[in-house]
Design an enzyme around this catalytic site. Structure first.
Site, mmCIF file in Angstrom:
data_model
loop_
_atom_site.group_PDB
_atom_site.id
_atom_site.type_symbol
_atom_site.label_atom_id
_atom_site.label_comp_id
_atom_site.label_asym_id
_atom_site.label_seq_id
_atom_site.Cartn_x
_atom_site.Cartn_y
_atom_site.Cartn_z
ATOM 1 N N LYS A 129 -6.693 -15.565 103.581
ATOM 2 C CA LYS A 129 -7.931 -16.195 104.039
ATOM 3 C C LYS A 129 -7.641 -17.553 104.676
ATOM 4 O O LYS A 129 -8.135 -17.867 105.761
ATOM 5 C CB LYS A 129 -8.901 -16.343 102.870
ATOM 6 C CG LYS A 129 -10.275 -16.889 103.263
ATOM 7 C CD LYS A 129 -11.214 -16.888 102.069
ATOM 8 C CE LYS A 129 -12.575 -17.455 102.439
ATOM 9 N NZ LYS A 129 -13.510 -17.448 101.301
ATOM 10 N N GLU B 253 3.101 -17.724 98.822
ATOM 11 C CA GLU B 253 3.807 -16.459 98.682
ATOM 12 C C GLU B 253 3.705 -15.625 99.952
ATOM 13 O O GLU B 253 4.679 -14.998 100.398
ATOM 14 C CB GLU B 253 3.247 -15.658 97.499
ATOM 15 C CG GLU B 253 3.414 -16.320 96.148
ATOM 16 C CD GLU B 253 2.232 -17.174 95.748
ATOM 17 O OE1 GLU B 253 2.069 -17.422 94.547
ATOM 18 O OE2 GLU B 253 1.463 -17.604 96.644
ATOM 19 N N GLY C 38 -11.983 -14.000 98.342
ATOM 20 C CA GLY C 38 -10.808 -13.144 98.469
ATOM 21 C C GLY C 38 -10.879 -11.896 97.628
ATOM 22 O O GLY C 38 -10.527 -10.801 98.080
ATOM 23 N N ARG C 39 -11.349 -12.011 96.375
ATOM 24 C CA ARG C 39 -11.390 -10.848 95.489
ATOM 25 C C ARG C 39 -12.513 -9.881 95.855
ATOM 26 O O ARG C 39 -12.599 -8.788 95.296
ATOM 27 C CB ARG C 39 -11.510 -11.295 94.036
ATOM 28 C CG ARG C 39 -12.718 -12.183 93.739
ATOM 29 C CD ARG C 39 -12.587 -12.803 92.350
ATOM 30 N NE ARG C 39 -13.602 -13.810 92.070
ATOM 31 C CZ ARG C 39 -13.528 -15.075 92.442
ATOM 32 N NH1 ARG C 39 -12.498 -15.483 93.162
ATOM 33 N NH2 ARG C 39 -14.479 -15.944 92.122
ATOM 34 N N GLU D 143 -11.204 -13.944 87.172
ATOM 35 C CA GLU D 143 -11.216 -15.025 88.150
ATOM 36 C C GLU D 143 -12.643 -15.424 88.489
ATOM 37 O O GLU D 143 -12.930 -16.596 88.747
ATOM 38 C CB GLU D 143 -10.467 -14.613 89.422
ATOM 39 C CG GLU D 143 -10.244 -15.775 90.386
ATOM 40 C CD GLU D 143 -9.235 -15.454 91.472
ATOM 41 O OE1 GLU D 143 -8.038 -15.717 91.264
ATOM 42 O OE2 GLU D 143 -9.647 -14.926 92.522
ATOM 43 N N HIS E 65 -1.828 6.816 73.939
ATOM 44 C CA HIS E 65 -0.505 6.754 73.323
ATOM 45 C C HIS E 65 0.081 5.347 73.412
ATOM 46 O O HIS E 65 1.288 5.160 73.240
ATOM 47 C CB HIS E 65 0.430 7.763 73.998
ATOM 48 C CG HIS E 65 -0.042 9.174 73.856
ATOM 49 N ND1 HIS E 65 0.385 10.013 72.848
ATOM 50 C CD2 HIS E 65 -0.948 9.889 74.579
ATOM 51 C CE1 HIS E 65 -0.211 11.192 72.967
ATOM 52 N NE2 HIS E 65 -1.021 11.139 74.008
ATOM 53 N N LYS F 37 -0.730 -24.664 91.165
ATOM 54 C CA LYS F 37 -0.119 -24.678 92.497
ATOM 55 C C LYS F 37 0.292 -26.090 92.895
ATOM 56 O O LYS F 37 1.354 -26.308 93.491
ATOM 57 C CB LYS F 37 -1.102 -24.121 93.537
ATOM 58 C CG LYS F 37 -1.451 -22.651 93.370
ATOM 59 C CD LYS F 37 -2.444 -22.238 94.441
ATOM 60 C CE LYS F 37 -2.882 -20.807 94.295
ATOM 61 N NZ LYS F 37 -3.871 -20.415 95.331
#
Length: 502
Positions: free
Chosen positions: A175, A181, A236-237, A322, A352, A464
């Site tokens: 964005k 990253e 963003g999400r 978030e 399991h 950050k």
């Protein structure tokens, strides 16, 4: 030995609700009719209906960033006007749809697509690609879709070992176009293309960007016709419905992407228009609020009995934690409730793993069971296998709810463990879109109930900021770093230990 089945008086007889052919059954929440009435009264007092109207009207419900939260406009296939500060955004959204459709028709001979993004730029498209790969007979257009998110070069190395540079396309999704990253991974992939003998022109034609910061994408070297915008009123999400979802269209065709949007749009219309008492996202939000009030729950599990949805809990973790993992409300006051911890994985594998804790642990952890009526393969064994899968889903919900007495304390199941059952008619692009929009709208409803801003995420920023001086200290290779304003004594010692190994 005896079981303790729920009695009719234990829950509301109107426990089953349907919207967009998705069935929600809340019978095992153990909420009776009078308690449901109180919950809907709470929703009214929290002005949930007004909040829903404000969100769809483009009002600045993201107060801290002074923005709307209009991801619903990205899937508004009716193209009815959606106003942001008086301007209709649908022409711009429609233009992006047309460009995505055109790009799908242009790509010929592409063997590999590397989608570079992290967080909301990664989870949604990755989930959709993985889920739709299981749809019997779906056409994948012969491309390998790679998702590169982690700064750990192990993921980068694995992708580049498989991709063919001369027939690879790269989509850089950010964005802000400043995400560390993403930009570092993008530079590494460009270097790989260069080192593989691709010309400057070939590289330019191979690079695409999805961003709200078009100037930064141009500065990176991406040609303007290869830049696909989205907007600051899209979190963003919540962005998979924008050009962030480009891999869905490229992998499975633009019609499949449209179906994905259509399913979400249908759920939006239900959320916007249905009364609170019939509104699936609202009802799901209220069940969680009830369990927080009654059982002080701190976690909940989502268990999709569909291997295709194994990525769904990871997507949901970001959406819920978030969005609503906050300690103060919209007014800066401490909150009573916020997002529980979210976890889960595909059933019946999950049985399991951690179901022992769900059945007999000391904590009560509500569960959303998600099941699909139709098998997700056309194998000859599919019907028999799917019947066993569904029987496990139903049996686990029953066992958790009813419990079991036994003379041996080790074999006692306490019961009264709440759950929802969500039943999809089938799993295709339409119903995948419906499912994601259902949970997005539930997250927004919970924000309204808790008076939390579900559309900002200030908590992720501080780490950050601190990472920059720490990275500089690591790059110095000095083993005598002292504590400072940005590096405390513990971290300084850890840096010195790491640098001493170099």
């Amino acid at each position: 030995m005896s079981s303790r089945p729920l009695q009719n008086s234990d829950y509301s007889p109107n426990s089953t609700h349907t919207a967009v052919d998705v069935v929600l059954d809340t019978a095992y929440q153990n909420i009776n009719a009078s308690e449901w009435a109180e919950l809907f009264a709470t929703a009214s007092q929290s002005k949930v209906k007004e909040f829903i109207a404000d969100m769809f009207a483009g009002k600045h419900v993201n107060q801290s960033e002074d923005r709307p939260a209009l991801h619903s406009a990205l899937r508004n296939l009716s193209k009815s006007p959606v106003l942001v500060d008086g301007q209709d955004v649908m022409p711009a959204v429609s233009e992006v749809w047309q460009r995505i459709d055109a790009l799908c028709n242009k790509w010929v001979g592409v063997t590999d697509v590397i989608h570079i993004g992290i967080g909301g730029s990664d989870f949604g498209p990755r989930l959709a690609i993985e889920a739709l790969a299981h749809v019997p007979g779906i056409e994948s257009r012969g491309m390998r879709m790679h998702f590169l998110a982690n700064i750990d070069t192990a993921e980068l190395a694995r992708i580049l070992a498989r991709a063919q540079p001369n027939s690879t396309r790269v989509i850089i999704v950010s964005k802000s176009f400043t995400t560390l990253e993403t930009t570092m991974n993008a530079k590494a992939v460009v270097a790989w293309l260069q080192n593989s003998g691709c010309t400057k022109g070939q590289i330019a034609r191979s690079l695409f960007a999805v961003t709200a910061n078009i100037p930064a994408a141009k500065d990176f070297g991406i040609e303007e016709e290869n830049i696909y915008p989205f907007w600051d009123w899209v979190g963003g999400r919540y962005s998979v419905w924008s050009a962030v979802g480009l891999p869905i269209a490229l992998q499975y065709g633009f019609k499949t992407f449209q179906d994905f949007l259509a399913g979400a749009h249908a759920m939006d219309l239900h959320f916007k228009n249905a009364p609170l008492e019939e509104n699936l996202p609202v009802i799901m939000a209220l069940t969680l609020l009830y369990q927080q009030e009654k059982n002080k729950v701190k976690a909940y599990a989502v268990i999709p009995y569909a291997d295709a949805l194994d990525w769904f809990p990871k997507w949901l973790q970001q959406l819920d934690m978030e969005s609503n993992g906050k300690s103060v409300d919209r007014d800066g006051k401490p909150v009573k409730h916020s997002s529980p911890i979210v976890f889960g994985s595909a059933g019946s594998n999950a049985q399991h793993s951690y179901f022992q804790l769900l059945h007999q642990g000391t904590e009560i952890i509500p569960i959303d069971f998600i099941a699909v009526r139709e098998p997700m393969s056309d194998r000859p064994e599919a019907v028999a296998h799917h019947r066993i899968l569904l029987s496990n889903c139903l049996a686990q919900a029953q066992a958790l709810a009813n419990g079991k007495d036994d003379a041996n304390p080790n074999n006692v199941y306490p019961g009264k463990r709440p759950s929802n059952l969500l039943l999809l008619p089938e799993l295709n692009a339409f119903y995948l879109g419906t499912l994601l929009a259902l949970y997005e709208n539930r997250a927004a409803t919970l924000g309204a109930l808790w008076n939390i801003n579900s559309f900002d995420q200030p908590g992720v920023e501080y780490g950050k900021v601190l990472a920059k001086p720490i990275e500089q200290a690591l790059a110095s290779n000095q083993a005598d770093i002292a504590a400072s304003d940005n590096i405390d004594a513990v971290t300084a010692a850890r840096i010195n230990f790491l640098n001493a190994k170099n």
